[in-house]
Design a protein around this motif. Sequence first.
Motif, mmCIF file in Angstrom:
data_model
loop_
_atom_site.group_PDB
_atom_site.id
_atom_site.type_symbol
_atom_site.label_atom_id
_atom_site.label_comp_id
_atom_site.label_asym_id
_atom_site.label_seq_id
_atom_site.Cartn_x
_atom_site.Cartn_y
_atom_site.Cartn_z
ATOM 1 N N LEU A 98 -8.273 1.083 -4.107
ATOM 2 C CA LEU A 98 -7.823 1.597 -2.806
ATOM 3 C C LEU A 98 -7.972 0.529 -1.722
ATOM 4 N N ALA B 108 -5.311 -1.952 -2.102
ATOM 5 C CA ALA B 108 -4.023 -1.397 -1.695
ATOM 6 C C ALA B 108 -3.857 -1.464 -0.179
ATOM 7 N N GLU B 109 -4.925 -1.143 0.529
ATOM 8 C CA GLU B 109 -4.878 -1.226 2.000
ATOM 9 C C GLU B 109 -4.515 -2.643 2.423
ATOM 10 N N CYS C 125 -0.872 -3.600 1.481
ATOM 11 C CA CYS C 125 0.139 -2.925 2.299
ATOM 12 C C CYS C 125 0.158 -3.492 3.716
ATOM 13 N N LEU D 196 0.915 2.732 3.443
ATOM 14 C CA LEU D 196 0.206 3.478 2.401
ATOM 15 C C LEU D 196 -0.048 4.896 2.940
ATOM 16 N N ARG E 267 1.086 8.490 -1.092
ATOM 17 C CA ARG E 267 1.046 7.257 -1.886
ATOM 18 C C ARG E 267 -0.387 6.900 -2.233
ATOM 19 N N ARG E 268 -1.233 7.041 -1.229
ATOM 20 C CA ARG E 268 -2.639 6.731 -1.438
ATOM 21 C C ARG E 268 -3.254 7.671 -2.470
ATOM 22 N N ARG E 269 -2.907 8.940 -2.350
ATOM 23 C CA ARG E 269 -3.482 9.921 -3.266
ATOM 24 C C ARG E 269 -2.980 9.704 -4.690
ATOM 25 N N GLU F 262 -4.797 6.834 -6.146
ATOM 26 C CA GLU F 262 -6.153 7.255 -6.497
ATOM 27 C C GLU F 262 -6.148 8.029 -7.820
ATOM 28 N N LEU G 264 4.422 2.124 -5.400
ATOM 29 C CA LEU G 264 3.215 1.451 -5.882
ATOM 30 C C LEU G 264 3.564 0.348 -6.876
#
Lengths: 163, 163
Positions: B20, B23-24, B27, B34, B38-40, B43, B80
Amino acid sequence: MKTAFLDKGHDHGDCIQAALNAAEVVCQKQKARLTPIRRRVLELVWRGHAPVGAYELLQILKDEGFNPAPPTVYRALDFLIQHGLVHRISSLNAFVGCSRPGDVHDGTFLICRTCGTAAEMLDQTVLGTIGDMALSNKFSLSHVSVEAVGVCVDCRDGDRTEV
Amino acid sequence: MKTAFLDKGHDHGDCIQAALNAAEVVCQKQKARLTPIRRRVLELVWRGHAPVGAYELLQILKDEGFNPAPPTVYRALDFLIQHGLVHRISSLNAFVGCSRPGDVHDGTFLICRTCGTAAEMLDQTVLGTIGDMALSNKFSLSHVSVEAVGVCVDCRDGDRTEV
DNA sequence: TATATAATGTTATAATATAACAATATGTTA
DNA sequence: TAACATATTGTTATATTATAACATTATATA
């Protein structure tokens, strides 16, 4: 130089004939039955060097009067794969004739996104390298699929679009 | 010796958190958003090291009240993948978190058929070999997928069955 | 011929994925 | 801020790929 891609001018009738002949031999050797449907499906898979979808095969067979349902085609394909006559290209959900029939082996393909051709790399280097990687990861390898997508030399040079 | 497979006792919370965080960063760097979904989804893909199907993700999201339809999940997965955070495993029709997030690259996996774990081989040897093969076939390579199925060392030795 | 096995037929449905268009949220510019 | 453009998500419907389950037919073998 010889590449995994055949010349676009090659006599494809020879490819089909060779595939069918090899299939007869393989099936005889393995006491497996190359029934009319299995034989016809193999022949259709060998229509060209581009992988063919199961439902595409199904449609052709319907047009010919076989009138099969999906399981018929999938069973034939399974049989052909089991006996080393066909490979499944999982990134395309499609099937292509095997270039070294009867010798059950893993498929390693170069797939041209322009003409659709899937050329089997018979060279063992790639599989060897993967075998080494598996070994160094203590991984007990069963089978491998290598699918490399790009553009073949004929499509890059010649602007042609069909096999 | 370090292998592509993590120890079964590893702290998987760390894996998720790292994914995560990465990813932050990715992005932000790529000026991509994000969003919560998308984040969920990311995860959830990181629930474990075994690839997860789109409809499996869909079901989990439904249970959580997101109530999405298939396109929502597929769009999130596409996003993603585009941004190098997830790989698709085409032989399984499933998705797995990328081990080197942000660096968009081809996936080369060892997949254990017992525990389901898909371990990404970050070593470049395999891709290098395939690149060589492409070159010698005058094939202009775009992307490669390597999926090797077998049994990982933990499952062979330990008779364990879950990640 | 009787029996077992393999192959195919048939119906229904599961599992995976996308098209098309509507609604909403976000970012940008006047 | 208001107006607009763009990106994201919602929604409905449907396409595509694949298999389960059981009936029937063909083939091989005793």
